[in-house]
Write an enzyme that holds these catalytic residues in place. Structure first.
Site, PDB file in Angstrom:
ATOM      1  CG  ASP A  90       4.621  -7.545   0.114  1.00  0.00           C
ATOM      2  OD1 ASP A  90       4.125  -6.934   1.211  1.00  0.00           O
ATOM      3  OD2 ASP A  90       5.295  -9.064  -0.338  1.00  0.00           O
ATOM      4  CB  SER A 114       4.944 -10.296   5.284  1.00  0.00           C
ATOM      5  OG  SER A 114       4.040 -10.420   4.928  1.00  0.00           O
ATOM      6  CD  GLN A 164       2.630  -6.122   3.968  1.00  0.00           C
ATOM      7  OE1 GLN A 164       2.265  -5.617   4.244  1.00  0.00           O
ATOM      8  NE2 GLN A 164       3.756  -7.789   3.687  1.00  0.00           N
TER       9      GLN A 164
END
Length: 174
Positions: A90, A114, A164
């Protein structure tokens, strides 16, 4: 049966500036927010291949590769290595949406959040050994950026895939 994509042909981590050398070369030229981020001590060492992107260089194909590993040795428990990789995956993936534009989320004009993040583990690995995180962004539209990544061992074995999507936009009034 088994197959995988080929790892990108990039310099080995030993051939790239160490994190200390990267900081010395890049930090005098970046914004205060980038400087603050990189001055923090982190448990993960990052060695970006295309580090000039932090100086505004556009990467023609929009790809961004970074070698990653923990700064210390981890226990042998595979679950610990998987958790560390989940955390590390991440770090910066959403920022890849700005690579084709020669921009970065570290610029004060941008904000990001996110919306989702997924990690698929394919094969065993160690997070305390160098892994190549090969990232790209096939889409940024309507303030929604999509990034994807493939994580390889230094021997070229694909160990994980990541995706993502997030909100990526310039702040109002910037």
């Amino acid at each position: 049966m088994s197959h995988q994509v080929v790892m990108p042909d990039v310099p080995k981590p030993e051939d790239l500036p160490s994190e200390a050398e990267f900081k010395e070369r890049i930090l005098p030229h970046v914004s205060d927010s980038v400087r603050r981020y990189y001055e923090l001590e982190r448990p993960i060492e990052l060695r970006p291949v295309e580090f000039d992107r932090y100086l505004g260089k556009k990467i023609p194909d929009g790809r961004f590769n970074v070698w990653i590993k923990t700064t210390g040795k981890l226990p042998d428990d595979p679950a610990i290595h998987q958790c560390v990789l989940a955390y590390t995956s991440d770090m910066g993936l959403l920022d890849t949406a700005l690579v084709p534009h020669g921009r970065t989320l570290f610029e004060k004009e941008f904000m990001a959040a996110s919306l989702d993040h997924a990690l698929w583990l394919h094969r065993p690995f160690r997070a305390d050994e160098w892994l190549l995180y090969a990232q790209d962004s096939p889409n940024l539209h309507g303030s929604r950026g999509f990034g994807r990544g493939l994580i390889f061992t230094r021997e070229g074995i694909l160990v994980a895939s990541v995706a993502q999507e997030g909100l990526v936009r310039e702040r109002r009034g910037s």
